[in-house]
Design an enzyme around this catalytic site. Structure first.
Site, PDB file in Angstrom:
ATOM      1  N   ASP A 198     -21.143  15.174 -45.831  1.00  0.00           N
ATOM      2  CA  ASP A 198     -20.235  15.558 -44.891  1.00  0.00           C
ATOM      3  C   ASP A 198     -20.615  15.688 -43.311  1.00  0.00           C
ATOM      4  O   ASP A 198     -21.778  16.370 -43.114  1.00  0.00           O
ATOM      5  CB  ASP A 198     -19.816  17.185 -45.308  1.00  0.00           C
ATOM      6  N   TYR A 223     -11.777  17.234 -35.080  1.00  0.00           N
ATOM      7  CA  TYR A 223     -11.579  18.470 -33.892  1.00  0.00           C
ATOM      8  C   TYR A 223     -12.808  19.114 -33.430  1.00  0.00           C
ATOM      9  O   TYR A 223     -12.455  20.013 -32.577  1.00  0.00           O
ATOM     10  CB  TYR A 223     -10.570  19.523 -34.359  1.00  0.00           C
TER      11      TYR A 223
END
Ligand SMILES: *Cc1c(COP(=O)(O)O)cnc(C)c1O
Length: 413
Positions: A198, A223
């Site tokens: 990740d 984001y």
């Protein structure tokens, strides 16, 4: 104090990234140390959203899928992310959320490594990463999927012949500690496991080398350091060598070989396209696409260098204020071992963060006792760090955090 504000001003004058700040909309009188949670608004995104909504959607309507290549955006935005994560073309697609992409790729990996059922992770991985695997155990049964979590330092020893997949976040969201991707990936492969990284706190902040490390799968968020806007689409990476055998479980029409053939039976597209599911959200993709254009003028190595310098300056300044001796570092002191954030532990961390926000300095609180500061070199100045630490000193020294108004907890911390 040995470090003076004018020393920081001099660093800003010599900063090769100094000009990038003007490409963001930043509120006046605010020092934003939370770009690792929600990146600020690039001015180019405003323009793009205006164009995509008024002209492309408003005037050109459905034609835009072809004329403005809306249909190609998941892959073209993926290709803009690829160099930031060290991926050759054809391996990254921008789609869905990080959580959904985790679901798709954990299942993909369990199917590829079907003789094994354990997903190994670390106890303080980002919760969504753990929840997705827990949900899969609920769906598939413990005989098909079992989550095993160990402490950060015990990951390598826990790789045994039951592990199908090693699931780790490269940079820890709470502490900023950074794993050694190359050595852990190699260790997992030696143990016969696949690896899923990740990269939510890595891409756009630290150089990532997915291909060179021979990583199997990766996901990440749009984001944070990529500045794609609140809830921006996420991305996923599947190494070319796996793409032909890899099948993700959400067989939607956008992953079909021929979506507009409207056939009754699913046939996965070739390549990374099969990792799409439904219709892409064009407004979000367009915003992220425009934000990624900032990288045309910036090198991730420059960004990393400045991030290290900002973090070292932060630590140095904290060390120069006697009152800040009560703060305990929440992450590694050595820049090589951290991502692009630093944190400190204090029993009144929540109140400290609120008191700083009241003074125009936005960091955030992470359970149980961490004051967290994101260091985003694209728009932060060295003087910002100077001013932030001065304010932190004032808040801690005068115990401003004890004010009752700083104890009210909101839904989002
Ligand atoms: C921010 C973050 C996510 C976010 O997942 P969403 O599905 O976008 O909510 C996932 N993983 C990590 C490590 C993160 O830091």
């Amino acid at each position: 104090m040995t470090t003076r504000r004018q020393d920081c001003e001099a660093l800003d004058r010599g900063d090769p990234l100094g000009g990038m700040r003007t490409r963001f909309h930043l509120p006046a009188d605010l020092i934003y140390l939370d770009g690792n949670s929600l990146g600020p608004l690039p001015l180019a995104v405003l323009q793009r959203l205006e164009d995509v909504s008024r002209r492309q959607w408003g005037e050109d309507l459905i034609k835009s899928w072809n004329t403005h290549d809306w249909i190609g955006l998941p892959q073209s935005v993926g290709e803009k992310i690829a160099p930031l994560v060290g991926a050759a073309p054809g391996q990254v697609i921008c789609t869905d959320s990080t959580s959904i992409n985790l679901f798709k790729l954990v299942v993909t990996a369990l199917k590829l490594n079907s003789g094994r059922r354990v997903v190994l992770s670390q106890a303080d991985n980002f919760p969504t990463d753990l929840y997705i695997v827990q949900g899969l155990t609920d769906l598939l049964g413990a005989e098909r999927c079992e989550l095993r979590v160990v402490e950060e330092s015990a990951v390598a020893q826990a790789l045994d012949d039951s592990v199908a997949l090693l699931l780790l976040t490269e940079v820890n969201f709470r502490t900023g500690a950074r794993h050694d991707m190359a050595s852990l990936t190699a260790a997992a492969h030696r143990a016969g496991a696949l690896v899923l990284w990740d990269l939510s706190h890595s891409a756009g902040a630290v150089p990532v080398h997915l291909d060179a490390c021979e990583v199997d799968f990766a996901v990440g968020c749009g984001y944070k350091f990529l500045n794609g806007g609140p809830g921006a689409p996420a991305y996923l990476y599947v190494a070319s060598r796996h793409q032909e055998q890899a099948m993700q479980p959400l067989w939607g029409w956008m992953g079909h070989r021929q979506p507009f053939g409207f056939q009754g039976d699913y046939q996965a597209a070739d390549g990374i396209g099969r990792f799409a599911s439904g219709t892409p959200g064009i407004l979000g993709l367009a915003a992220l696409d425009a934000a990624l254009d900032l990288w045309a003028d910036v090198d991730v190595l420059q960004v990393r260098q400045k991030s290290v310098a900002l973090g070292d300056l932060f630590h140095t300044l904290v060390g120069e204020y006697p009152a800040l001796g009560v703060l305990r570092p929440a992450g590694p002191a050595d820049a090589d071992d951290r991502g692009s954030q630093i944190g400190f532990r204090h029993p009144e961390a929540y109140g400290i963060v609120q008191a700083l926000i009241a003074r125009g300095i936005v960091g955030d609180f992470r359970e149980p006792d961490i004051v967290r500061f994101g260091l985003c070199p694209m728009f932060l100045r060295y003087v910002d760090v100077f001013d932030a630490v001065a304010a932190l000193n004032e808040v801690v020294d005068r115990q401003a955090y004890l004010d009752a108004s700083y104890r009210q907890r909101s839904r989002v911390t």
